[in-house]
Write an enzyme that holds these catalytic residues in place. Structure first.
Site, PDB file in Angstrom:
ATOM      1  N   GLY A  58      40.561  38.417  37.161  1.00  0.00           N
ATOM      2  CA  GLY A  58      40.984  37.221  37.797  1.00  0.00           C
ATOM      3  C   GLY A  58      41.993  36.363  36.870  1.00  0.00           C
ATOM      4  O   GLY A  58      42.842  36.796  36.073  1.00  0.00           O
ATOM      5  N   CYS A  59      41.934  34.716  37.173  1.00  0.00           N
ATOM      6  CA  CYS A  59      43.047  34.076  36.403  1.00  0.00           C
ATOM      7  C   CYS A  59      42.655  34.309  35.010  1.00  0.00           C
ATOM      8  O   CYS A  59      41.508  34.163  34.395  1.00  0.00           O
ATOM      9  CB  CYS A  59      42.564  32.585  36.717  1.00  0.00           C
ATOM     10  SG  CYS A  59      43.348  31.331  35.828  1.00  0.00           S
TER      11      CYS A  59
END
Length: 236
Positions: A58-59
């Protein structure tokens, strides 16, 4: 595709009171609850010097922030892996068409923290390995869960751990984390580095990532380092 909001930091300061509130609220309120998982049955051999590992979950702001607080980690750099050097930029990667995933390159001391322990933190705290091509509010292949093995031994350990976790049924869904060999890692732009530490009141960080630091401190007390290993300090 849903991406993080642009960096309008001056207009999005929330104050220390909200940060404190997020850190003291139940773990599942602001972010997904961490999952207690067993350590890997197979681990990499401990060797002298330093080693590198690359994770995508993810981020990269939150993944970087988590590993910067792991004892034995010397540096954790946000960047891109899975695509070519020519397309390794935030604007291009955000299109979801480059093959890149937002990733973090972790430089660590194997005598203080093993590759298997890093994997345990990755699966338990840093992200949710059952979400296919997204993490929380971020959707697209650039937010996929993937382990980019730096060595054949890392690939063997990672694949064995994924199989172990699935067999143990510790997650409600099947682990979708890909395991592949690293072809190249390309550091992200300077404004992405140390983002969690430098912007603790940024809304995305408050709601999605600060709880991960609390989870790390709670579940991995022996591995938690209060002072983060910042990219800016490593460069200095």
């Amino acid at each position: 595709m849903m991406a993080r909001p642009r960096l309008l930091l001056s207009s999005l300061v929330l104050g220390a009171g909200l940060v404190a509130a997020v850190l003291t609220m139940p773990l599942a309120t602001a972010a997904e609850r961490a999952v207690v998982i067993p350590p890997p049955a197979v681990d990499a051999k401990a060797e002298g010097g330093t080693a590198k590992a690359v994770f995508a979950g993810g981020c990269f702001w939150g993944v970087q922030g988590v590993f910067q607080h792991v004892a034995g980690v010397k540096n954790a750099v946000s960047g891109y892996a899975g695509g070519s050097r020519e397309t390794a930029s935030y604007e291009t990667v955000s299109s979801g068409t480059t093959g890149h995933a937002e990733s973090v390159e972790v430089t660590y001391d194997p005598a203080k923290v093993s590759y298997g322990q890093l994997l345990q933190v990755f699966f338990s705290v840093a992200h949710n390995p059952t979400e296919l091509n997204y993490q929380g509010p971020d959707h697209g292949t650039q937010y996929r869960s993937e382990i980019f093995a730096v060595t054949p031994e890392q690939e063997k350990v990672a694949r064995a751990y994924v199989a172990q976790l699935d067999k143990a049924g510790v997650f409600p869904e099947k682990v979708v984390t890909k395991v592949s060999g690293l072809r190249g890692f390309y550091p992200a732009e300077a404004y992405h580095q140390d983002f969690l530490t430098l912007n603790p009141t940024y809304p995305y960080i408050v709601y999605n990532d600060l709880p991960k630091i609390g989870n790390l401190k709670s579940l991995f007390q022996g591995l938690y380092a209060e002072k983060p290993a910042l990219v800016s300090q490593a460069r200095g």
